[in-house]
Write an enzyme that holds these catalytic residues in place. Structure first.
Site, PDB file in Angstrom:
ATOM      1  N   TRP A 103      63.707  39.806  66.540  1.00  0.00           N
ATOM      2  CA  TRP A 103      63.746  39.342  67.919  1.00  0.00           C
ATOM      3  C   TRP A 103      62.370  39.343  68.575  1.00  0.00           C
ATOM      4  O   TRP A 103      62.039  38.423  69.335  1.00  0.00           O
ATOM      5  CB  TRP A 103      64.767  40.148  68.706  1.00  0.00           C
ATOM      6  N   ASP A 108      62.270  43.913  75.941  1.00  0.00           N
ATOM      7  CA  ASP A 108      63.604  43.389  75.642  1.00  0.00           C
ATOM      8  C   ASP A 108      64.460  44.589  75.245  1.00  0.00           C
ATOM      9  O   ASP A 108      64.260  45.187  74.194  1.00  0.00           O
ATOM     10  CB  ASP A 108      63.516  42.386  74.487  1.00  0.00           C
ATOM     11  N   LYS A 167      76.205  43.675  74.406  1.00  0.00           N
ATOM     12  CA  LYS A 167      76.185  44.768  73.435  1.00  0.00           C
ATOM     13  C   LYS A 167      76.623  46.095  74.070  1.00  0.00           C
ATOM     14  O   LYS A 167      77.532  46.744  73.596  1.00  0.00           O
ATOM     15  CB  LYS A 167      74.794  44.888  72.820  1.00  0.00           C
TER      16      LYS A 167
END
Length: 462
Positions: A200, A269, A293
């Protein structure tokens, strides 16, 4: 069945009359759910026979029917068992019939109480007669939902007053673009430092290259199994910001420290470990996280940004990604993901009622340690490739059989897990193997079930 028969049934039940032995009360799934909610919310209703159906609008019970079932009299000693019997006879699926444990990486498991509350309020939110799914984002009722969600988030993270909170669309990948579009122009050089420790952060760095100069502060890693020592980082003092991903979902690499940037704005992030532990927001210029999540369902992305960083947007920035526009419109410049924000509010309330981020951290350490301990003590049967110093508490990747993984054994492992009601254990397609995601809603009991299965599988196949 005629309306008069329905009314007779309602009257019979509400007056606790004994139905004929050759008849039984049968409910469709919608009615079953209505009955369960009443029994759950009103302790004075101890069984289906004690519910005064006459108090409730008949239209809600148009799925109650009398069906002839010879030889199956009602259970007078335990009336509530009639509900179970009727549902099982009609093969209506219920959560009691099979317990599923979701170890998926996202969208991920939600707290059971949140799902039940959302189910209860789905068609009639707060007595308004409409669903949140139908609610105008400009309405006073949604304004209350939005305000409460933001207030809970500010309380849970102790967000300083000089930070804006936005609820946006586009996911984490959208923020890969939005971050540089809003922040890379903070300084004349239009450059940014990126710490790349997984899939990511790698994608984020690649996207940022479209809008300015990107400096990866360390040599390219051969594999994403560690975090380079900070003393080896080549930070650029002229960078507009330093970016990192605090938990790499795919590879299971998590920072247990806050990177030192020597005064440069820090961006993170936190999509896959958001609210899994306390965070000092004041150390960051910007934090973003997809909700799917740890804090809700897919569709909404939280952005927390310091006010002085707003207003430096590049000309090519789409208006929906412009933090100044979104912040000044309270996330309502365009139609926001209304239902996703509502679900997030329920999850935040659940976290708050269960001890906040400190309690989540304690439980997450307990759950992950349980799995890592089995891996470490398996004499190489289970292998986690990530350095112990940065192993994720959220996503535990491992191979089965040997370091590179035994394809046949891993297939058996997944099959056995499925038979035990465990889903979502297959590793990311780019990595392979197994991955157990242990987000906030995954209980200690869930982790214990996985640990027990891993032990049993080890005994059988080692």
């Amino acid at each position: 069945m005629s309306a008069s028969m329905v009314r007779a049934t309602v009257r019979a039940v509400s007056k606790r009359r004994i139905l004929p032995t050759r008849a039984a009360l049968t409910l469709t799934p919608a009615a079953v759910n209505q009955v369960r909610m009443l029994l759950q919310d009103k302790p004075e209703y101890t069984s289906i026979d004690s519910i005064p159906f006459a108090r409730y609008p008949l239209r809600k019970w148009n799925c109650i029917a009398i069906t002839n079932t010879p030889g199956k009299p009602r259970n007078k000693r335990n009336p509530s068992s009639n509900l179970t019997k009727s549902t099982s006879e009609r093969h209506i699926p219920t959560m009691e019939q099979k317990t599923i444990i979701n170890f998926g990486a996202g969208p991920a498991k939600l707290p059971q109480s949140v799902l039940c509350q959302a189910q209860k309020e789905l068609v009639n939110y707060g007595g308004l007669g409409i669903s949140v799914l139908e609610m105008s984002h400009r309405s006073a009722d949604f304004s209350k939902i939005l305000s409460k969600t933001e207030s809970l988030l500010r309380e849970l993270l102790n967000i300083p007053d000089n930070y804006k909170v936005m609820f946006l669309q586009g996911g984490g990948s959208g923020q890969f673009s939005a971050v540089p579009l809003n922040l890379i122009g903070l300084k004349e050089d239009k450059c940014a430092d990126y710490i790349v420790t997984g899939t990511w952060s790698e994608k984020a760095a690649k996207e940022a290259e479209k809008y300015g100069k990107v400096n990866v502060v360390h040599p390219k890693l051969d594999s994403y199994t560690k975090i380079p020592e900070p003393c080896t980082w080549n930070l650029n003092p002229a960078a507009s910001y330093v970016y990192y991903c605090s938990n790499e979902t795919v590879h299971g690499v998590e920072y247990n420290f806050v990177p030192e940037t020597n005064g440069v704005v820090l961006v993170s992030d936190m999509s896959s470990n958001f609210l899994s532990r306390p965070v000092d927001v004041s150390k960051y210029g910007l934090i973003f996280a997809g909700a799917q999540k740890n804090v809700g369902c897919a569709g909404v992305t939280v952005v927390i940004v310091r006010e002085d960083l707003i207003g430096h947007t590049l000309n090519e920035c789409p208006v929906v990604f412009d933090y100044k526009v979104q912040a000044s419109n309270n996330s309502l410049y365009n139609t926001p993901p209304v239902f996703s924000i509502y679900i997030m509010g329920l999850v935040l309330e659940w976290i708050h009622n269960n001890g906040g981020t400190a309690a989540m951290e304690t439980l997450n350490k307990q759950k992950s340690s349980m799995i890592y301990d089995i891996i470490s003590s398996s004499s190489g049967f289970y292998v986690c490739p990530v350095d112990e110093a940065c192993r994720s508490r959220m996503n535990v990747p491992f191979r089965v059989g040997k370091k590179e993984g035994d394809e046949a054994l891993e297939k058996k492992f997944l099959e056995g897990a499925s038979q035990r009601g465990m889903i979502g254990l297959k590793g990311h397609r780019s990595v392979g193997g197994m991955r157990a995601s242990l987000y906030n809603a995954v209980t200690v009991e869930d982790a214990e079930a996985l640990a027990t299965y891993m032990k049993d599988f080890l005994k059988e196949h080692q």
